[in-house]
Write an enzyme that holds these catalytic residues in place. Structure first.
Site, PDB file in Angstrom:
ATOM      1  N   ASN A  37       0.809  -1.219   0.000  1.00 34.78           N
ATOM      2  CA  ASN A  37       0.000   0.000   0.000  1.00 34.78           C
ATOM      3  C   ASN A  37       0.846   1.274   0.000  1.00 34.78           C
ATOM      4  O   ASN A  37       1.633   1.495   0.920  1.00 34.78           O
ATOM      5  CB  ASN A  37      -0.911  -0.025   1.242  1.00 34.78           C
ATOM      6  CG  ASN A  37      -2.149   0.831   1.078  1.00 34.78           C
ATOM      7  OD1 ASN A  37      -2.340   1.485   0.063  1.00 34.78           O
ATOM      8  ND2 ASN A  37      -3.008   0.810   2.096  1.00 34.78           N
ATOM      9  N   HIS A 122     -14.988  -4.328  10.058  1.00 31.84           N
ATOM     10  CA  HIS A 122     -14.568  -3.046  10.644  1.00 31.84           C
ATOM     11  C   HIS A 122     -15.771  -2.137  10.866  1.00 31.84           C
ATOM     12  O   HIS A 122     -16.258  -1.526   9.911  1.00 31.84           O
ATOM     13  CB  HIS A 122     -13.649  -2.308   9.681  1.00 31.84           C
ATOM     14  CG  HIS A 122     -12.287  -2.897   9.559  1.00 31.84           C
ATOM     15  ND1 HIS A 122     -11.239  -2.208   9.026  1.00 31.84           N
ATOM     16  CD2 HIS A 122     -11.798  -4.104   9.913  1.00 31.84           C
ATOM     17  CE1 HIS A 122     -10.154  -2.973   9.051  1.00 31.84           C
ATOM     18  NE2 HIS A 122     -10.467  -4.129   9.566  1.00 31.84           N
ATOM     19  N   ARG A 147     -14.568  -5.315  14.751  1.00 29.04           N
ATOM     20  CA  ARG A 147     -13.553  -4.364  15.199  1.00 29.04           C
ATOM     21  C   ARG A 147     -14.213  -3.011  15.401  1.00 29.04           C
ATOM     22  O   ARG A 147     -15.010  -2.579  14.563  1.00 29.04           O
ATOM     23  CB  ARG A 147     -12.440  -4.247  14.149  1.00 29.04           C
ATOM     24  CG  ARG A 147     -11.244  -3.447  14.628  1.00 29.04           C
ATOM     25  CD  ARG A 147     -10.185  -3.278  13.538  1.00 29.04           C
ATOM     26  NE  ARG A 147     -10.452  -2.110  12.719  1.00 29.04           N
ATOM     27  CZ  ARG A 147      -9.526  -1.457  11.998  1.00 29.04           C
ATOM     28  NH1 ARG A 147      -8.267  -1.908  11.993  1.00 29.04           N
ATOM     29  NH2 ARG A 147      -9.848  -0.416  11.265  1.00 29.04           N
ATOM     30  N   TYR A 159      -7.492   7.280  12.504  1.00 27.87           N
ATOM     31  CA  TYR A 159      -7.376   6.032  11.761  1.00 27.87           C
ATOM     32  C   TYR A 159      -8.606   5.132  11.994  1.00 27.87           C
ATOM     33  O   TYR A 159      -9.053   4.972  13.128  1.00 27.87           O
ATOM     34  CB  TYR A 159      -6.114   5.253  12.195  1.00 27.87           C
ATOM     35  CG  TYR A 159      -6.211   3.822  11.739  1.00 27.87           C
ATOM     36  CD1 TYR A 159      -5.945   3.489  10.420  1.00 27.87           C
ATOM     37  CD2 TYR A 159      -6.679   2.821  12.593  1.00 27.87           C
ATOM     38  CE1 TYR A 159      -6.115   2.195   9.962  1.00 27.87           C
ATOM     39  CE2 TYR A 159      -6.848   1.518  12.145  1.00 27.87           C
ATOM     40  CZ  TYR A 159      -6.560   1.218  10.830  1.00 27.87           C
ATOM     41  OH  TYR A 159      -6.752  -0.061  10.380  1.00 27.87           O
ATOM     42  N   HIS A 219      -2.997   0.787  16.245  1.00 26.87           N
ATOM     43  CA  HIS A 219      -2.244   1.304  15.094  1.00 26.87           C
ATOM     44  C   HIS A 219      -0.939   1.983  15.488  1.00 26.87           C
ATOM     45  O   HIS A 219      -0.633   3.098  15.037  1.00 26.87           O
ATOM     46  CB  HIS A 219      -3.135   2.214  14.243  1.00 26.87           C
ATOM     47  CG  HIS A 219      -3.007   1.952  12.775  1.00 26.87           C
ATOM     48  ND1 HIS A 219      -2.223   2.696  11.941  1.00 26.87           N
ATOM     49  CD2 HIS A 219      -3.546   0.982  11.998  1.00 26.87           C
ATOM     50  CE1 HIS A 219      -2.291   2.216  10.710  1.00 26.87           C
ATOM     51  NE2 HIS A 219      -3.080   1.169  10.722  1.00 26.87           N
ATOM     52  N   ARG A 290      -0.281 -11.212  13.204  1.00 26.69           N
ATOM     53  CA  ARG A 290      -1.090 -10.402  12.289  1.00 26.69           C
ATOM     54  C   ARG A 290      -0.546 -10.317  10.868  1.00 26.69           C
ATOM     55  O   ARG A 290      -1.067  -9.556  10.048  1.00 26.69           O
ATOM     56  CB  ARG A 290      -1.207  -8.975  12.850  1.00 26.69           C
ATOM     57  CG  ARG A 290      -2.204  -8.835  13.943  1.00 26.69           C
ATOM     58  CD  ARG A 290      -3.610  -8.987  13.429  1.00 26.69           C
ATOM     59  NE  ARG A 290      -4.085  -7.793  12.738  1.00 26.69           N
ATOM     60  CZ  ARG A 290      -4.927  -7.790  11.722  1.00 26.69           C
ATOM     61  NH1 ARG A 290      -5.382  -8.922  11.223  1.00 26.69           N
ATOM     62  NH2 ARG A 290      -5.316  -6.673  11.172  1.00 26.69           N
ATOM     63  N   HIS A 319      -3.744 -10.638   8.353  1.00 28.07           N
ATOM     64  CA  HIS A 319      -4.133  -9.301   7.903  1.00 28.07           C
ATOM     65  C   HIS A 319      -4.983  -9.407   6.625  1.00 28.07           C
ATOM     66  O   HIS A 319      -4.562 -10.049   5.663  1.00 28.07           O
ATOM     67  CB  HIS A 319      -2.858  -8.497   7.622  1.00 28.07           C
ATOM     68  CG  HIS A 319      -3.048  -7.020   7.551  1.00 28.07           C
ATOM     69  ND1 HIS A 319      -2.236  -6.203   6.818  1.00 28.07           N
ATOM     70  CD2 HIS A 319      -3.954  -6.216   8.142  1.00 28.07           C
ATOM     71  CE1 HIS A 319      -2.635  -4.945   6.962  1.00 28.07           C
ATOM     72  NE2 HIS A 319      -3.666  -4.924   7.759  1.00 28.07           N
ATOM     73  N   ASP A 323      -6.235  -3.488   1.056  1.00 29.99           N
ATOM     74  CA  ASP A 323      -4.994  -3.416   0.279  1.00 29.99           C
ATOM     75  C   ASP A 323      -4.340  -4.791   0.098  1.00 29.99           C
ATOM     76  O   ASP A 323      -3.303  -4.900  -0.557  1.00 29.99           O
ATOM     77  CB  ASP A 323      -4.010  -2.400   0.865  1.00 29.99           C
ATOM     78  CG  ASP A 323      -3.811  -2.502   2.362  1.00 29.99           C
ATOM     79  OD1 ASP A 323      -4.728  -2.091   3.107  1.00 29.99           O
ATOM     80  OD2 ASP A 323      -2.756  -2.986   2.782  1.00 29.99           O
ATOM     81  N   TRP A 409       1.665   6.724  12.505  1.00 27.11           N
ATOM     82  CA  TRP A 409       0.282   6.693  11.985  1.00 27.11           C
ATOM     83  C   TRP A 409      -0.282   5.283  12.069  1.00 27.11           C
ATOM     84  O   TRP A 409       0.356   4.323  11.733  1.00 27.11           O
ATOM     85  CB  TRP A 409       0.221   7.162  10.524  1.00 27.11           C
ATOM     86  CG  TRP A 409      -1.191   7.155  10.037  1.00 27.11           C
ATOM     87  CD1 TRP A 409      -2.151   8.097  10.280  1.00 27.11           C
ATOM     88  CD2 TRP A 409      -1.822   6.143   9.245  1.00 27.11           C
ATOM     89  NE1 TRP A 409      -3.337   7.717   9.695  1.00 27.11           N
ATOM     90  CE2 TRP A 409      -3.156   6.514   9.057  1.00 27.11           C
ATOM     91  CE3 TRP A 409      -1.378   4.926   8.700  1.00 27.11           C
ATOM     92  CZ2 TRP A 409      -4.067   5.755   8.347  1.00 27.11           C
ATOM     93  CZ3 TRP A 409      -2.272   4.157   7.985  1.00 27.11           C
ATOM     94  CH2 TRP A 409      -3.615   4.571   7.801  1.00 27.11           C
TER      95      TRP A 409
HETATM   96  O1  EZ4 Z   1      -3.786   0.456   8.170  1.00 30.87           O
HETATM   97  O2  EZ4 Z   1      -3.802  -2.074   5.679  1.00 30.87           O
HETATM   98  O3  EZ4 Z   1      -5.721  -3.815  10.787  1.00 30.87           O
HETATM   99  N1  EZ4 Z   1      -5.720  -3.230   9.736  1.00 30.87           N
HETATM  100  C1  EZ4 Z   1      -4.976  -2.146   9.464  1.00 30.87           C
HETATM  101  C2  EZ4 Z   1      -5.044  -1.606   8.070  1.00 30.87           C
HETATM  102  C3  EZ4 Z   1      -3.774  -0.857   7.676  1.00 30.87           C
HETATM  103  C4  EZ4 Z   1      -3.668  -0.792   6.183  1.00 30.87           C
HETATM  104  C5  EZ4 Z   1      -2.331  -0.204   5.752  1.00 30.87           C
HETATM  105  O4  EZ4 Z   1      -2.097  -0.491   4.430  1.00 30.87           O
HETATM  106  O5  EZ4 Z   1      -4.284  -1.658  10.332  1.00 30.87           O
HETATM  107  O6  EZ4 Z   1      -6.167  -0.765   7.927  1.00 30.87           O
HETATM  108 CO    CO Z   2      -4.036  -3.074  11.908  1.00 26.10          CO
END
Ligand code: EZ4
Ligand code: CO
Length: 409
Positions: A37, A122, A147, A159, A219, A290, A319, A323, A409
């Site tokens: 990403n 999410h 989540r 975020y 994050h 993860r 994960h 992306d 971030w």
């Molecule tokens: O910020 O995949 O748990 N998921 C995450 C994602 C990441 C993005 C970054 O490319 O933290 O939303």
């Molecule tokens: Co994450």
């Protein structure tokens, strides 16, 4: 069998994706995901300029040998670009091997260890009514684990919070990468976040009851002592996990967090090899791994990492944001179904243009994903559709504190 071609396809249906397609002299093709990403073209170049020429003429069945060759012959080891490129090759070769065997990939990984793959979605909201609505909509979509991300009073952008319910009113989409020439600037204040978050989880538990598995992503924004405090404060709300509570390059930081809280911890979406987990797993400092198949060298490396984790009763939490392409998601689903130490699978759902470019065979029923029974990964790429969506520069945002300091971030 011999590899006769390997093509790097960069396409941007709803967002950018990098796909490797390997073709053999027997007419079989395999797909691998190499999407990184915000840095997509670096992987495309690594593959096209430095890997594709090495693949021509090789036996596609020699997956372990090809993995070791790509990892060791480059001399320069690890790193997200290298490991995403190796993952693209590895997954494409597994796709070919499974198609040659006439079996879905999970059969080659030992067969199914479960009937379905528990997925989480999410939910997010700028305030409690919006968050509750988002959770309800995810439950309607079939999710059985959620989540929870929320805005923080005083901050402009946080975020994980969708800016508005998406068109059609059905989904709250959150896509952090933005098609802008420069990365967007967001603001951050850890003290405000720590004050706000426990109250949000209390409200969610009061509204939705004690059973619903709830997750949260920190994050990478906290110091170890801040993360310890948050983990402790969230204990009454029984989280399934707290993710990325610190930027975990410093694995030892998790010793401090672990001493103070029994909230389960998940880490590793930005990691790319087993070495990034060495202390975390051996000292049992986390509960969930993860990593993405796409960013950790593919099925071959993920299987070894998850087998290592299994010796310490640490489970998978692969994960699965937008992306990760449908090809990378399919690779995750086959692995999820086969391994014993499966925990949960992140599943954000791609948009309609992505689903047009990538034809998929997975199912999502009553909260459970399944990769389907087609030979291989079960995903095919429509090259004509892909060509309609050329690459567009896009960046992830970054954070500044009130005084202007850049923050994680
Ligand atoms: O910020 O995949 O748990 N998921 C995450 C994602 C990441 C993005 C970054 O490319 O933290 O939303
Ligand atoms: Co994450």
């Amino acid at each position: 069998m011999k590899i006769i071609a390997a093509d790097v396809i960069v396409t941007s249906p709803d967002r950018n994706f990098v796909t490797l397609r390997i073709t053999t002299d027997e007419g079989l093709t395999g797909l691998g995901d190499g999407t990184l990403n915000g840095r997509e073209l670096s992987v495309a170049s690594y593959l096209a300029d430095h890997v594709v020429p090495l693949l021509i003429g090789r036996d596609p069945h020699r997956i372990e040998d090809t993995w070791q060759f790509l990892y060791r012959s480059a001399y320069w080891r690890r790193g997200p670009v290298t490991m995403a490129a190796i993952a693209a090759v590895d997954v494409a070769l597994w796709d070919i091997k499974a198609k040659a065997a006439g079996m879905p990939l999970y059969q080659l990984l030992g067969g199914a260890s479960r009937n379905g793959i528990m997925a989480y979605g999410h939910a997010s909201g700028r305030d409690l009514p919006e968050l509750f609505d988002s959770i309800r909509r995810h439950l309607e979509m079939g999710y059985r684990s959620i989540r929870v991300q929320t805005s923080v009073p005083g901050l402009n952008a946080v975020y994980g919070v969708a800016s508005q319910p998406s068109t059609g009113g059905k989904r709250y989409d959150y896509e952090p990468a933005q098609r802008t020439a420069l990365p967007a600037e967001e603001d951050w204040d850890t003290r405000a976040y720590l004050r706000h978050l426990p109250g949000v989880f209390e409200a969610v538990r009061n509204e939705f009851g004690p059973e619903l598995p709830l997750l949260h992503d920190g994050h990478h924004r906290m110091t170890p002592i801040e993360a310890a405090r948050l983990g402790k404060a969230l204990e009454p709300y029984d989280l399934f996990w707290l993710e990325d509570c610190t930027p975990a390059e410093n694995q030892e930081a998790l010793r401090l967090v672990r001493r103070h809280t029994t909230t389960p911890l998940a880490i590793g979406e930005v990691f790319n090899t087993v070495w990034d987990y060495q202390t975390l797993i051996r000292e049992q400092l986390i509960d969930y791994v993860r990593s993405a198949v796409t960013h950790t060298g593919g099925i071959t490396a993920m299987r070894k990492l998850l087998d290592f984790a299994a010796q310490y009763q640490i489970k998978s939490g692969i994960h699965g944001p937008t992306d990760i392409s449908p090809v990378g998601m399919a690779a995750a689903l086959h692995l999820d179904l086969a391994i014993h130490n499966f925990g949960i699978q992140e599943y954000m759902q791609h948009g309609p243009a992505t689903n047009e470019v990538f034809r998929q065979s997975f199912t999502f029923t009553d909260g459970y994903l399944h990769p389907g029974e087609l030979p291989g990964l079960g995903v095919e790429l429509d090259e004509q559709a892909a060509a309609r969506f050329p690459y567009q520069p896009a960046y992830l945002p970054f954070n500044r504190l009130k005084d202007g300091t850049v923050h994680d971030w």
